[in-house]
Write a protein that holds these residues in place. Sequence first.
Motif, short mmCIF file in Angstrom:
data_model
loop_
_atom_site.label_atom_id
_atom_site.label_comp_id
_atom_site.label_asym_id
_atom_site.label_seq_id
_atom_site.Cartn_x
_atom_site.Cartn_y
_atom_site.Cartn_z
N UNK A 131 4.73 15.52 8.01
CA UNK A 131 5.72 15.74 7.04
C UNK A 131 5.18 15.88 5.57
N UNK A 132 4.17 15.09 5.20
CA UNK A 132 3.65 14.83 3.64
C UNK A 132 4.56 13.74 2.95
N UNK A 133 5.77 13.10 3.50
CA UNK A 133 6.63 12.34 2.73
C UNK A 133 5.72 11.10 2.26
N UNK A 134 5.88 10.62 1.07
CA UNK A 134 5.02 9.48 0.54
C UNK A 134 6.07 8.18 0.44
N UNK A 135 5.41 6.90 0.84
CA UNK A 135 6.37 5.78 0.68
C UNK A 135 5.31 4.70 0.70
N UNK B 74 1.12 7.59 10.04
CA UNK B 74 1.26 7.00 8.71
C UNK B 74 -0.26 6.71 8.28
N UNK B 75 -0.69 7.33 7.21
CA UNK B 75 -1.94 7.28 6.92
C UNK B 75 -2.34 6.97 5.18
N UNK B 76 -3.45 6.55 5.07
CA UNK B 76 -3.76 6.14 3.62
C UNK B 76 -5.10 6.50 3.38
N UNK B 77 -5.70 6.56 2.13
CA UNK B 77 -6.84 7.05 1.87
C UNK B 77 -6.96 8.62 1.92
N UNK B 78 -8.29 9.06 2.03
CA UNK B 78 -8.49 10.44 2.25
C UNK B 78 -7.87 11.01 3.45
N UNK C 231 1.07 -1.33 0.16
CA UNK C 231 -0.02 -0.06 0.06
C UNK C 231 0.80 1.34 -0.09
N UNK C 232 0.50 2.26 -0.63
CA UNK C 232 0.91 3.44 -0.78
C UNK C 232 0.50 4.20 0.46
N UNK C 233 1.52 4.88 1.39
CA UNK C 233 1.12 5.63 2.40
C UNK C 233 1.73 6.96 2.63
N UNK C 234 1.12 7.75 3.51
CA UNK C 234 1.71 9.24 3.43
C UNK C 234 1.84 9.30 5.05
N UNK C 235 3.17 10.02 5.21
CA UNK C 235 3.66 10.12 6.64
C UNK C 235 3.25 11.76 6.94
N UNK D 29 12.63 10.44 8.27
CA UNK D 29 12.62 10.72 9.50
C UNK D 29 11.32 10.67 10.33
N UNK D 30 11.11 9.56 10.90
CA UNK D 30 9.70 9.12 11.49
C UNK D 30 10.11 8.90 12.68
#
Length: 439
Positions: A269-273, A310-314, A262-266, A303-304
Amino acid sequence: MSTTQTGTATSLLRFATAGSVDDGKSTLVGRLLHDSKSVLADQLEAVEHASRRRGQEAPDLALLTDGLRAEREQGITIDVAYRYFATARRRFILADTPGHVQYTRNMVTGASTAELAVVLVDARNGVVEQTRRHAAVAALLRVPHVVLAVNKMDLVDYAEPVFAAIAEEFTAYAASLGVKDVVAVPISALAGDNVVEPSAHMDWYAGPTLLEHLETVPVGTDPGAEPARFPVQYVIRPQSEEFHDYRGYAGQLASGVLRVGDPVTVQPSGHTTTITAIDALGTSTETAWAPQSVTVRLADDLDISRGDLIAAGPLPVPTKDVEATVCHLNERPLHVGAKVLLKHTTRTVRALVKEISYRIDIDTLEQRSGAEGLNVNDIGHVVLRTAEPLALDDYTDNRRTGSFILIDPADGTTLTAGMAGEAFDTVSITDASTEEDWV
């Protein structure tokens, strides 16, 4: 994977009870525990002994729940008491909350994680001020299901018109607060009518007993329908020969589902991974769903730290300006300009109370503007400025990531419970945005 259960042996219902003083709430809880065979023999023997000492022939079932000495002496409930019991169909965690107006904050605590609230009413008195207050708190906390238990029907000759009038008044008030699911049950906690066993005195009532409704009301949600929210609690870096390059982020999944790939956003910070692995109880798994506690590994070395999300979806938009409905819990008032700590999931930041937009009159739902502070048990709307951005969901959308508490930075005392966004459907929130030097 869905965790929604309807009356299965493995499902769990968290519910809270609330009622005005002398409505018989402790007796109701005692009756529920006693008649569902959830009381141990030594507990019942102790209650019978205490009852005889008081000159009572029958056991006072209220003593099963009022455990504090002051509660027993005064015949009232003071503190929130959690009871655990089970039937063949469902497991339960019951938060028994006080009825006195000065303990409204205790109901906020007890109902904050509840999926159902039982609001008790004395059939002789009907809907009173504290009944409306309890309904408002349940609506404020977005409790999905509400049961109106009209108690002491034996003292009104089990009259259907009395029950019908109370049920109609309460249901209309609850609807004005945005409560969509209200079920009314006529009961006598003292006699046991319609608590666990059907009443022989109310053949006009064709609905379920209280326990039947508790056993069958739909609970839980489908994590697959919710956006994934994973607050990082701890960063795991063993730095051993066996796990030389291991970097995992441990925590409890607040909502939704996470899968390997799954792609997620931290945030913030807004970084994606991308998720490369999920570890649960020491073994690898392809999927994790709320409320599992797991360790997540990511494709990139970012840097977490504790408090990141750590979030996904809206995705929630990180902000330093937080508008929220709050219930003040502390004897010390909350004033404009107060410097506090704001704890949201695993993140704690400095914050300043920029504005108290209004205080809500629970009886009329009117907004009382011009308040310089909130006193204990007051419910109002505030604007906060935080030192660091927070990724809050609206409380309406996510009770876990839309809630927070305010803490006194001097001594660590909990001051206020907050819910991001609007209070009730009938309340309109106004915008405010001014800068403050402290943050």
